[in-house]
Design an enzyme around this catalytic site. Structure first.
Site, PDB file in Angstrom:
ATOM      1  N   THR A  40       0.861  -1.209  -0.103  1.00  0.00           N
ATOM      2  CA  THR A  40       0.110  -0.106   0.004  1.00  0.00           C
ATOM      3  C   THR A  40       1.006   1.319  -0.032  1.00  0.00           C
ATOM      4  O   THR A  40       0.348   2.254  -0.516  1.00  0.00           O
ATOM      5  CB  THR A  40      -0.944   0.055   1.034  1.00  0.00           C
ATOM      6  OG1 THR A  40      -1.806  -1.052   0.941  1.00  0.00           O
ATOM      7  CG2 THR A  40      -1.780   1.165   1.442  1.00  0.00           C
ATOM      8  N   SER A  81       1.678  -7.671  -0.393  1.00  0.00           N
ATOM      9  CA  SER A  81       2.768  -8.304   0.094  1.00  0.00           C
ATOM     10  C   SER A  81       2.337  -9.931   0.477  1.00  0.00           C
ATOM     11  O   SER A  81       2.690 -10.739   0.732  1.00  0.00           O
ATOM     12  CB  SER A  81       3.056  -7.815   1.637  1.00  0.00           C
ATOM     13  OG  SER A  81       1.911  -7.699   2.467  1.00  0.00           O
ATOM     14  N   THR A 112       1.959  -4.121   4.384  1.00  0.00           N
ATOM     15  CA  THR A 112       1.694  -4.368   6.004  1.00  0.00           C
ATOM     16  C   THR A 112       1.128  -5.807   6.061  1.00  0.00           C
ATOM     17  O   THR A 112       1.414  -6.113   7.346  1.00  0.00           O
ATOM     18  CB  THR A 112       1.000  -3.167   6.467  1.00  0.00           C
ATOM     19  OG1 THR A 112      -0.473  -3.146   5.915  1.00  0.00           O
ATOM     20  CG2 THR A 112       1.366  -1.932   6.481  1.00  0.00           C
ATOM     21  N   ASP A 113       0.475  -6.397   4.964  1.00  0.00           N
ATOM     22  CA  ASP A 113      -0.146  -7.558   5.625  1.00  0.00           C
ATOM     23  C   ASP A 113       0.861  -8.616   6.029  1.00  0.00           C
ATOM     24  O   ASP A 113       0.487  -9.426   6.733  1.00  0.00           O
ATOM     25  CB  ASP A 113      -1.088  -8.173   4.370  1.00  0.00           C
ATOM     26  CG  ASP A 113      -2.123  -7.151   3.871  1.00  0.00           C
ATOM     27  OD1 ASP A 113      -2.491  -6.452   4.868  1.00  0.00           O
ATOM     28  OD2 ASP A 113      -2.805  -7.345   2.950  1.00  0.00           O
TER      29      ASP A 113
HETATM   30  N1  ASP Z   1      -2.366  -5.349   0.821  1.00  0.00           N
HETATM   31  C1  ASP Z   1      -1.367  -4.496   1.199  1.00  0.00           C
HETATM   32  C2  ASP Z   1      -0.209  -5.280   1.342  1.00  0.00           C
HETATM   33  O1  ASP Z   1       0.137  -5.982   2.241  1.00  0.00           O
HETATM   34  C3  ASP Z   1      -1.976  -3.998   2.445  1.00  0.00           C
HETATM   35  C4  ASP Z   1      -0.541  -2.870   2.888  1.00  0.00           C
HETATM   36  O2  ASP Z   1       0.434  -2.838   2.321  1.00  0.00           O
HETATM   37  O3  ASP Z   1      -1.276  -2.160   3.798  1.00  0.00           O
HETATM   38  O4  ASP Z   1       0.483  -5.357   0.157  1.00  0.00           O
END
Ligand code: ASP
Length: 366
Positions: free
Chosen positions: A46, A91, A124-125
């Site tokens: 993200t 991710s 973040t995932d």
């Molecule tokens: N879907 C995103 C990821 O992990 C979520 C994020 O980055 O906050 O790539």
């Protein structure tokens, strides 16, 4: 002595020296110098997302590392920043190929005397999985910060640029010496062993439920709550493909067949058990069959919070009285992090006791 062992030994000596120095290092954060070089290794997420201004609809991994750096106001006053696009994925698609590339590029950066440290931008995932992996396979010779954002780069009040500036400040601060891999989001610094994503929407998305954060980024510098902790034992990232580890998420009434389907062809199993690592009687039958084939199994709590130790049936007990399946205790690791550790540990042949010792050392913080 093999390459891995040599690296491990020299790293321990270095880590011990840094630990001795740590009590003075953490006390006085020093203003970073603009001559330090920081290498940004971008992987997507993200933080590199593009979409509507509300941040409700966007595509992860759409912005290049050069654009991420260009969006950092005043970064040249903190450090000389260079970037490399390692990948540009959500991710959930992080995989062994990207991990290996990250590892190799980080080691190259470590070898460059001009580089103060490395920042990895990440979704973040699964950020905590990559951060934990890197903490196990990189020497703690230079700081590495894994950073993400909850709002895409195009959102009003995107948090990515602030988090990246904070990450660069952490990496260039002398107070970060000997701390190895860290996670920085929302003004907060975490140890990769204890950090986890607990909220899927808000900017305050990360926590360390058992241990708390290790510091904050206040103004221009990190403020740590204590000296550097001993770094976990380094594990070699061997050349062989990482083993296949199945994760069994336990729930009420889980049947033997349901578990058998999940663990088929697994080299090792992580049990995300109920309570302190329990499973249904059906699941226990399937796991006992694996134990008979010497497939290593690690028990963790599905809540992702708690300390689970080695479990073995008491020798004198009959199976009706004590029908526990022998499993390695995942200690304080979440199921996802236990999977990372077991993958690395199983690259070399290990006994049950050796595996438990690895989890005892890498699965807790002091
Ligand atoms: N879907 C995103 C990821 O992990 C979520 C994020 O980055 O906050 O790539």
């Amino acid at each position: 002595m093999g390459e891995g062992q040599a690296l491990h030994k020299s790293t321990r000596v270095l880590a011990a020296a840094m630990l001795l120095a740590g009590t003075t290092l953490h006390a006085q954060p020093v203003e970073p110098t603009a001559t330090s070089q920081v290498r940004i290794l971008a992987t997507g997420g993200t933080i590199a997302g593009k979409g509507n201004a509300a941040g409700t609809s966007y595509r992860s991994g759409a912005v290049s590392v050069d654009d991420l750096i260009a969006a950092l106001p005043g970064v040249d006053k903190i450090a000389r920043v260079t970037g490399e696009q390692i990948a540009n994925v959500p991710s959930s698609d992080m995989d062994e190929t990207i991990w290996r590339k990250l590892h190799a590029r980080a080691l190259e950066a470590f070898a460059d005397p001009d580089v103060a440290g490395v920042v990895v931008t990440h979704g973040t995932d699964t950020l905590e999985e990559t951060a934990f992996l890197l903490s196990l396979i990189l020497p703690p010779t230079k700081p590495v910060v894994v950073v993400g954002a909850m709002r895409p780069s195009t959102a009003v009040s995107a948090d990515g640029p602030q988090n990246m500036l904070d990450a660069i400040r952490v990496v260039t601060s002398p107070a970060s010496s000997g701390r190895g891999v860290m996670v920085v989001l929302n003004d907060t610094i975490f140890d990769p062993r204890s950090v986890t994503k607990f909220d899927v929407n808000r900017v305050e998305a990360f926590t360390a439920p058992s241990r708390g954060p290790i510091g904050h980024v206040l103004g221009l510098a990190p403020r740590y709550f204590g000296p550097p902790q001993p770094q976990p034992e380094m594990l070699a990232l061997g050349e062989a493909k990482l083993p296949r580890i199945a994760v069994v998420y336990a729930y009420a009434g889980q049947t033997e067949d349901e578990v058998r389907d999940i663990v088929r062809n697994a080299d090792g199993v992580i049990v995300a058990g109920v309570g302190a690592g329990g499973v249904s009687s059906g699941a226990r039958k399937a796991l006992r069959a694996l134990a008979d084939k010497n497939i290593p199994m690690v028990t963790t709590p599905r809540q992702g919070h708690g300390d689970i130790r080695r479990s073995e049936p008491t020798p004198a007990a009959k199976s009706d009285d004590d029908d526990r399946v022998p499993t390695i205790g995942g200690r304080e690791l979440t199921p996802a992090k236990a999977r990372i550790l077991l993958m690395l540990a199983l690259q070399q042949r290990r006994t049950f006791a050796e595996l438990q010792a690895i989890f005892d050392r890498a699965g807790t913080t002091n």
